[in-house]
Design a protein around this motif. Structure first.
Motif, PDB file in Angstrom:
ATOM      1  N   VAL A 204     124.750  66.732  83.243  1.00  0.00           N
ATOM      2  CA  VAL A 204     124.334  67.984  83.857  1.00  0.00           C
ATOM      3  C   VAL A 204     124.074  67.717  85.334  1.00  0.00           C
ATOM      4  N   ILE A 205     124.860  68.367  86.203  1.00  0.00           N
ATOM      5  CA  ILE A 205     124.763  68.162  87.644  1.00  0.00           C
ATOM      6  C   ILE A 205     124.178  69.427  88.264  1.00  0.00           C
ATOM      7  N   ILE A 206     123.002  69.306  88.854  1.00  0.00           N
ATOM      8  CA  ILE A 206     122.385  70.456  89.498  1.00  0.00           C
ATOM      9  C   ILE A 206     123.154  70.767  90.781  1.00  0.00           C
ATOM     10  N   ALA A 207     123.368  72.053  91.040  1.00  0.00           N
ATOM     11  CA  ALA A 207     124.221  72.475  92.146  1.00  0.00           C
ATOM     12  C   ALA A 207     123.542  72.239  93.496  1.00  0.00           C
ATOM     13  N   HIS A 208     124.151  71.357  94.283  1.00  0.00           N
ATOM     14  CA  HIS A 208     123.811  71.189  95.692  1.00  0.00           C
ATOM     15  C   HIS A 208     125.097  71.383  96.486  1.00  0.00           C
ATOM     16  N   ASP A 209     124.973  71.649  97.770  1.00  0.00           N
ATOM     17  CA  ASP A 209     126.131  72.039  98.574  1.00  0.00           C
ATOM     18  C   ASP A 209     127.279  71.043  98.519  1.00  0.00           C
ATOM     19  N   ASP A 210     126.981  69.744  98.362  1.00  0.00           N
ATOM     20  CA  ASP A 210     128.033  68.728  98.430  1.00  0.00           C
ATOM     21  C   ASP A 210     128.678  68.423  97.090  1.00  0.00           C
TER      22      ASP A 210
ATOM     23  N   VAL B  93     110.625  83.450  87.689  1.00  0.00           N
ATOM     24  CA  VAL B  93     111.488  82.425  88.265  1.00  0.00           C
ATOM     25  C   VAL B  93     112.463  81.927  87.208  1.00  0.00           C
ATOM     26  N   PHE B  94     113.768  82.035  87.494  1.00  0.00           N
ATOM     27  CA  PHE B  94     114.808  81.506  86.612  1.00  0.00           C
ATOM     28  C   PHE B  94     115.262  80.167  87.176  1.00  0.00           C
ATOM     29  N   PHE B  95     115.108  79.106  86.401  1.00  0.00           N
ATOM     30  CA  PHE B  95     115.536  77.794  86.875  1.00  0.00           C
ATOM     31  C   PHE B  95     116.438  77.130  85.840  1.00  0.00           C
ATOM     32  N   LEU B  96     117.376  76.354  86.340  1.00  0.00           N
ATOM     33  CA  LEU B  96     118.341  75.655  85.501  1.00  0.00           C
ATOM     34  C   LEU B  96     118.080  74.161  85.565  1.00  0.00           C
ATOM     35  N   ALA B  97     118.150  73.503  84.426  1.00  0.00           N
ATOM     36  CA  ALA B  97     117.974  72.052  84.379  1.00  0.00           C
ATOM     37  C   ALA B  97     118.603  71.527  83.101  1.00  0.00           C
ATOM     38  N   ALA B  98     118.802  70.211  83.063  1.00  0.00           N
ATOM     39  CA  ALA B  98     119.190  69.585  81.805  1.00  0.00           C
ATOM     40  C   ALA B  98     118.103  69.879  80.779  1.00  0.00           C
TER      41      ALA B  98
ATOM     42  N   ARG C 212     123.311  71.538  76.284  1.00  0.00           N
ATOM     43  CA  ARG C 212     123.025  70.424  77.199  1.00  0.00           C
ATOM     44  C   ARG C 212     122.232  70.888  78.424  1.00  0.00           C
ATOM     45  N   ALA C 213     122.399  72.134  78.820  1.00  0.00           N
ATOM     46  CA  ALA C 213     121.657  72.697  79.943  1.00  0.00           C
ATOM     47  C   ALA C 213     121.006  74.001  79.484  1.00  0.00           C
ATOM     48  N   GLN C 214     119.885  74.341  80.122  1.00  0.00           N
ATOM     49  CA  GLN C 214     119.200  75.583  79.790  1.00  0.00           C
ATOM     50  C   GLN C 214     118.740  76.289  81.052  1.00  0.00           C
ATOM     51  N   LEU C 215     118.801  77.608  80.997  1.00  0.00           N
ATOM     52  CA  LEU C 215     118.234  78.454  82.044  1.00  0.00           C
ATOM     53  C   LEU C 215     116.966  79.068  81.470  1.00  0.00           C
ATOM     54  N   VAL C 216     115.842  78.827  82.127  1.00  0.00           N
ATOM     55  CA  VAL C 216     114.548  79.257  81.610  1.00  0.00           C
ATOM     56  C   VAL C 216     113.871  80.162  82.631  1.00  0.00           C
ATOM     57  N   ALA C 217     113.273  81.237  82.139  1.00  0.00           N
ATOM     58  CA  ALA C 217     112.493  82.132  82.991  1.00  0.00           C
ATOM     59  C   ALA C 217     111.019  81.912  82.714  1.00  0.00           C
ATOM     60  N   ALA C 218     110.231  81.775  83.777  1.00  0.00           N
ATOM     61  CA  ALA C 218     108.786  81.607  83.641  1.00  0.00           C
ATOM     62  C   ALA C 218     108.093  82.410  84.727  1.00  0.00           C
ATOM     63  N   ARG C 219     106.913  82.884  84.410  1.00  0.00           N
ATOM     64  CA  ARG C 219     106.122  83.607  85.408  1.00  0.00           C
ATOM     65  C   ARG C 219     105.326  82.605  86.237  1.00  0.00           C
TER      66      ARG C 219
END
Length: 458
Positions: free
Chosen positions: A419-425, A209-214, A151-158
């Motif tokens: 999938v909830i992206i992490a924010h402080d709240d 850059v490693f980014f997480l998203a649905a 359901r979520a993926q961590l992807v690395a891209a240049r």
């Protein structure tokens, strides 16, 4: 934890390196005294010389008190028998075995307590094939890691010079994304040094850059991090071993696939098993052959032979002749850092792919998935938040209230299908799947304790 590793090959040595950093009691068994001597010179571990499946060898290794047996020799049969001996004679709690032969894997009923009692079965070839398929599905990706059952993926891209985010602060990323799409940059590697990003961190050219998203949002996010590239259609694979043949079989339905194999008999066998993919007999480093097969119009070229040098040379040749993306299978870890550059886009280490899968079954604290990153320098972890606010250090807390270890960040939370992206709240709830990025392996124990459940926690 007391761990016995059978086999001091590439994967066994890699596992010993990873686990010895975390205050585990490690013993490595092998029949080659030179390998064992080299390991002991580098690591604070015990070694035992002997046959991995023999009861007396296992006793000398401390099997009677072992919590975990990891059988990683080059012999499927040795690994299977060692697990049987550990179960029948010593009642070892957890037994992990590497099994490669497709004939064994086709009969999963073999691997249960009534027959061959293996708790965790690892198939490196399947793991690597899965990894390669994900890289091909995302042409701009250097690494694609699944979490929460995909359901979520961590992807690395240049980050390339024409990417819209280059030179801008990460807090501006939301403004660039289409409405309804959210992501979090979990980490940045700059000159092989990990950076835990803040809102004012700026992305520079050539950053990884490693980014997480649905999963559904990954293509939209990638477009903001690098130059646009369309889906891969034309794929050329070199090497008709199990990985190459299985990958061709998976891809041929939706892609135009060709596979090069230098052994005529093996090429004929592959051709019989494939439907639409084209099998060629030849040398993957033959410039004339690559030209004839349209390498300049190839979207992805994968070098998958058992020869590292042949893979590297043919990949560099393919890139020079115009292949858009080049993926190279490299077994020697020392080569990976040397070749991953402008000439070779992605170097895949079977050792690191396998170690990541093994770590998933070794970590404590309700960790359900672990991925090894940047040759073991960092990890991406999926942990389940269990317990009530009185028992858990994370449940019921906002992300900015959680006492995260140094060099650790939370990328997102998977709650059911959401999938909830992490924010402080964002407040962590019971049974949330929390995805973390840990840039310093020394902090793994603290992460494990963070997700442990206490009988009473004040």
């Amino acid at each position: 934890m007391q761990i016995i590793i059978l086999g001091a090959g590439q994967v066994g040595t890699g596992m010993a390196h990873s686990l010895s950093r975390e205050e585990n009691d490690i013993t490595v068994v092998d029949t080659d005294p030179n390998r064992l001597r080299d390991l002991q010179e580098k690591l604070d571990i015990r070694t035992v010389h002997g046959h991995a499946a023999h009861p007396q060898t296992l006793i000398r290794a401390g099997i009677e008190d072992a919590d975990l047996l990891i059988a990683l020799t080059n012999s499927d049969e040795t690994n299977m028998v060692a697990c049987q001996v550990a179960y029948s004679l010593f009642n070892t709690p957890t037994k992990v075995a590497r099994v490669r032969a497709a004939d064994y894997l086709a009969h999963p009923e073999l691997f249960n307590r009534e027959h061959t009692p293996i708790d965790v079965l690892i198939s490196p070839e399947k793991l690597v094939t899965d990894h390669l398929q994900r890289l091909i599905e995302y042409p701009g990706a250097l690494q694609v890691l699944d979490f929460a059952d995909g359901r979520a993926q961590l992807v690395a891209a240049r980050a390339y010079h024409d990417g819209p985010l280059v030179g801008r602060q990460l807090m501006a990323l939301r403004e660039l994304l289409p409405e309804g799409v959210d992501t979090r940059v979990a980490a940045i590697f700059r000159n092989d040094v990990a950076i835990i990003p803040q809102g004012d961190t700026r992305v520079e050219v050539d950053d990884i850059v490693f980014f997480l998203a649905a999963t559904r949002d990954i293509p939209a996010v990638m477009a903001e991090l690098r130059r646009l590239s369309g889906p891969a259609h034309r794929i050329l694979l070199s090497g008709g071993g199990n990985i190459g043949a299985n990958l061709a079989r998976r891809l041929e339905r939706h892609h135009h696939v060709k596979i090069i194999e230098r052994d005529p008999a093996r090429a004929e066998q592959i051709a019989e098993d494939l439907d639409t993919a084209i099998t060629l007999v030849g040398d993957c480093a033959d410039e004339d052959l690559l030209h004839e097969e349209g390498i300049s119009e190839t979207d992805v070229y994968c070098a998958l032979t058992n020869d590292d040098e042949a893979n590297i040379l043919s990949s560099m040749l393919a890139k020079r002749m115009g292949a858009d993306k080049v993926i190279t299978l490299i077994n020697r870890p020392a080569y990976v850092d040397l070749v991953e550059s402008d000439r070779i886009d992605v170097a895949v280490s079977p050792q690191q792919v396998t170690i990541g899968a093994l770590l998933t079954h070794i970590r404590k604290g309700h960790m359900v998935r672990v991925h090894s990153l940047r040759r073991g320098a960092a990890e991406a972890i999926e942990a389940v938040a269990h317990g009530t606010p009185g028992q858990s250090k994370v449940v019921g807390k906002r992300i900015d209230e959680i006492d995260l270890p140094d060099h650790t960040s939370i990328g997102g939370v998977v709650r059911g299908e959401e999938v909830i992206i992490a924010h402080d709240d964002v407040v962590i709830q019971e049974d949330d799947h929390v995805i973390l990025f840990v840039a310093d392996q020394k902090q793994i124990k603290r992460v494990e304790r963070l997700f442990s459940v206490d009988a009473v926690f004040v």
